[in-house]
Design an enzyme around this catalytic site. Sequence first.
Site, PDB file in Angstrom:
ATOM      1  N   GLY A  17      -2.136  -6.037  21.638  1.00 22.29           N
ATOM      2  CA  GLY A  17      -1.427  -7.182  21.067  1.00 22.29           C
ATOM      3  C   GLY A  17      -2.338  -8.268  20.542  1.00 22.29           C
ATOM      4  N   GLU A  57      -3.641 -15.158  20.041  1.00 23.02           N
ATOM      5  CA  GLU A  57      -2.419 -15.953  20.047  1.00 23.02           C
ATOM      6  C   GLU A  57      -1.903 -16.146  21.475  1.00 23.02           C
ATOM      7  OE1 GLU A  57      -2.166 -17.116  17.301  1.00 23.02           O
ATOM      8  OE2 GLU A  57      -2.120 -15.700  15.645  1.00 23.02           O
ATOM      9  N   GLU A 112      -2.202  -5.546  -3.538  1.00 24.86           N
ATOM     10  CA  GLU A 112      -2.975  -6.629  -4.140  1.00 24.86           C
ATOM     11  C   GLU A 112      -3.648  -7.512  -3.107  1.00 24.86           C
ATOM     12  OE1 GLU A 112      -0.006  -5.385  -7.275  1.00 24.86           O
ATOM     13  OE2 GLU A 112       0.110  -5.842  -5.120  1.00 24.86           O
ATOM     14  N   ASP A 125      -6.457  -4.460  17.521  1.00 28.66           N
ATOM     15  CA  ASP A 125      -5.356  -3.545  17.221  1.00 28.66           C
ATOM     16  C   ASP A 125      -4.215  -4.261  16.504  1.00 28.66           C
ATOM     17  OD1 ASP A 125      -4.965  -5.006  19.555  1.00 28.66           O
ATOM     18  OD2 ASP A 125      -3.696  -3.491  20.486  1.00 28.66           O
ATOM     19  N   ASN A 129      -6.558  -4.167  22.755  1.00 30.72           N
ATOM     20  CA  ASN A 129      -6.190  -4.979  23.926  1.00 30.72           C
ATOM     21  C   ASN A 129      -4.692  -5.280  23.916  1.00 30.72           C
ATOM     22  OD1 ASN A 129      -6.250  -6.740  21.780  1.00 30.72           O
ATOM     23  ND2 ASN A 129      -7.924  -7.986  22.568  1.00 30.72           N
ATOM     24  N   ASP A 153       2.153  -2.838 -15.554  1.00 31.81           N
ATOM     25  CA  ASP A 153       2.329  -2.548 -16.970  1.00 31.81           C
ATOM     26  C   ASP A 153       1.671  -3.567 -17.897  1.00 31.81           C
ATOM     27  OD1 ASP A 153       4.180  -4.371 -16.107  1.00 31.81           O
ATOM     28  OD2 ASP A 153       5.827  -3.633 -17.349  1.00 31.81           O
ATOM     29  N   GLY A 183      -9.377 -17.699   8.038  1.00 37.23           N
ATOM     30  CA  GLY A 183      -8.806 -17.032   9.209  1.00 37.23           C
ATOM     31  C   GLY A 183      -7.542 -16.242   8.950  1.00 37.23           C
ATOM     32  N   HIS A 231      10.783  -8.659 -17.109  1.00 39.00           N
ATOM     33  CA  HIS A 231      10.614  -8.391 -15.688  1.00 39.00           C
ATOM     34  C   HIS A 231       9.336  -9.095 -15.197  1.00 39.00           C
ATOM     35  CE1 HIS A 231       8.247  -5.390 -17.830  1.00 39.00           C
ATOM     36  NE2 HIS A 231       7.531  -5.193 -16.737  1.00 39.00           N
ATOM     37  N   HIS A 232       9.241  -9.324 -13.929  1.00 34.15           N
ATOM     38  CA  HIS A 232       8.132 -10.025 -13.274  1.00 34.15           C
ATOM     39  C   HIS A 232       8.106 -11.520 -13.598  1.00 34.15           C
ATOM     40  CE1 HIS A 232       6.988  -6.122 -12.121  1.00 34.15           C
ATOM     41  NE2 HIS A 232       5.985  -5.894 -12.935  1.00 34.15           N
TER      42      HIS A 232
END
Length: 563
Positions: free
Chosen positions: A473, A477, A51, A444, A471, A28, A413, A114-115
């Site tokens: 997952g 990591e 955003e 994925d 692959n 707004d 990253g 608001h916000h």
Amino acid sequence: MSEITLGRYLFERLRQLECNTIFGLPGDFNLRLLDEIYEVAGMRWAGNANELNAAYAADGYARLKKIACLITTFGVGELSALNGVAGSYAEHVGVLHVVGVPSLSAQAKQLLLHHTLGNGDFSVFHRMSQNISETTSMITDMATACQEIDRCIRTTYVSQRPVYLGLPANLVDQMVDAKRLDTPIDLSLEANDENAEEEVLAQILTLVKEAKNPIILSDACCSRHDVKQEAWDLIDVTQFPAFVTPMGKGSIPEKHPRFGGVYVGTLSSPEVKAAVESADLILSIGALLSDFNTGSFSYSYKTKNIVEFHSDHMKIRNAIFPKVAMKFVLQKLLKQIPQYVKDYKPLPVPKAPAVNAKCDPKTPLAQEWLWTQVGEFLQEGDVVITETGTSAFGINQTHFPNNTYGISQVLWGSIGFTVGACLGAVMAAEEINKAKRVILFIGDGSLQLTVQEISTMIKWGLKPYLFVLNNDGYTIEKLIHGPTADYNEIQNWEHLKLLPTFGATDFEAIRVATTGEWNKLAEDPEFNKNDRIRLIEVMLEVMDAPSSLVKQAQLTAAINAQP
């Protein structure tokens, strides 16, 4: 027209720089500003899904067009975008972040709007952005409003860093002198100090004259700060061997006979590592020496004769020359260097990676084979986007055609960055050359963070190639820590149904799992035409990864474990 609204003035200025697509979401406090986009011929509002994705899209757009504009609303909108803006700051990408803020009267009365945080502080979010912006401005005075807009646009373009611009809702409709638009914004770089520049050139030329085994190493800011042509000309003039870093991939032509490969410290191929580290002079153009860009800081130069070319300073050995910009230095160096290299005898460069040997077409796909084969699929002029994870590391062993633009957020990253960046890059590519292909490689796991931006691609009829590496997952990591940990697992999706789910009607959704299926697809002339959006699910083993990523994961795990 003698007068136009302040909002329209902003978009007319952006249009003059061929920044034709505006990213963001309505709120707004910015709605009246968004109306003005439609008053400027040739301008379009992308309309993103959120955003954060909009910030990623602006980043991808700016990497091709040197400037992008992101519009959010006060508080909730701008904070959602800040991760993407921070990435643009870290990686030298010019994004103008325009925030629609409450009216000046509402701010003066400290209304509990608001916000807000409910404490009457309307400047808190502006202050948050200051540390990830080259400069900021909050428009409060119409007498200087146009001047401030011009300053913010110039800074975004010249510095290649984000800039924050706050526009109060009640000022957007205020009228300004349209004649200002007749004078273009000055985008020229500030001239170097002549004495400092002459000293820099003299020292470089002395080092060049004495060198027997010099090399050129091109990094991220070679592309970001628009010195690619100068770098290419330097290779031609000197015939020095030329290498790139992961963040510099695509900054110099890889089909050039003097191109030697990708240097990543200990993660480099043995031939590239030996060639770079045995050099007695290194001309480093636009370096960003982050951990993943250097093999966890494992550069092992045997020489101290290193010349670093940067956008706002030069470094020669241990001496730093502030406010000496590399673009002017390179342009003058090109004129002077020929006489200093006339006796140079070019040394051989490492050979291009060998193509894959023929194998049974039923052979399951593996990362090492895939990334070598991708080079056979790519065409000159392609834009190749690789997500943090196996893609960002695997692409280093792909041999690019000339004039291929690589996008990979190696320093910041942020997982999921590339879906939004792909949207922005496709919109930019469409404006540059409709035949230009944009190709995304994403895992994925990463896809699940920002998948909804595919909907925006479909809304605009865009035609990227979306390669989803399945692959099962977060493999990157898992390689660093927790190979069987539940937190590295994801819910499996039916990827081939994503495009129709988001409303696509003219699309192609394909799954490939073997070398034969990949080759059949990549060699199909119809598949190589970017005439529709395509999603290709590439099936891979869970722990299969490029060898460089396996080594990097070990280095990262070791660093994380240090007391």
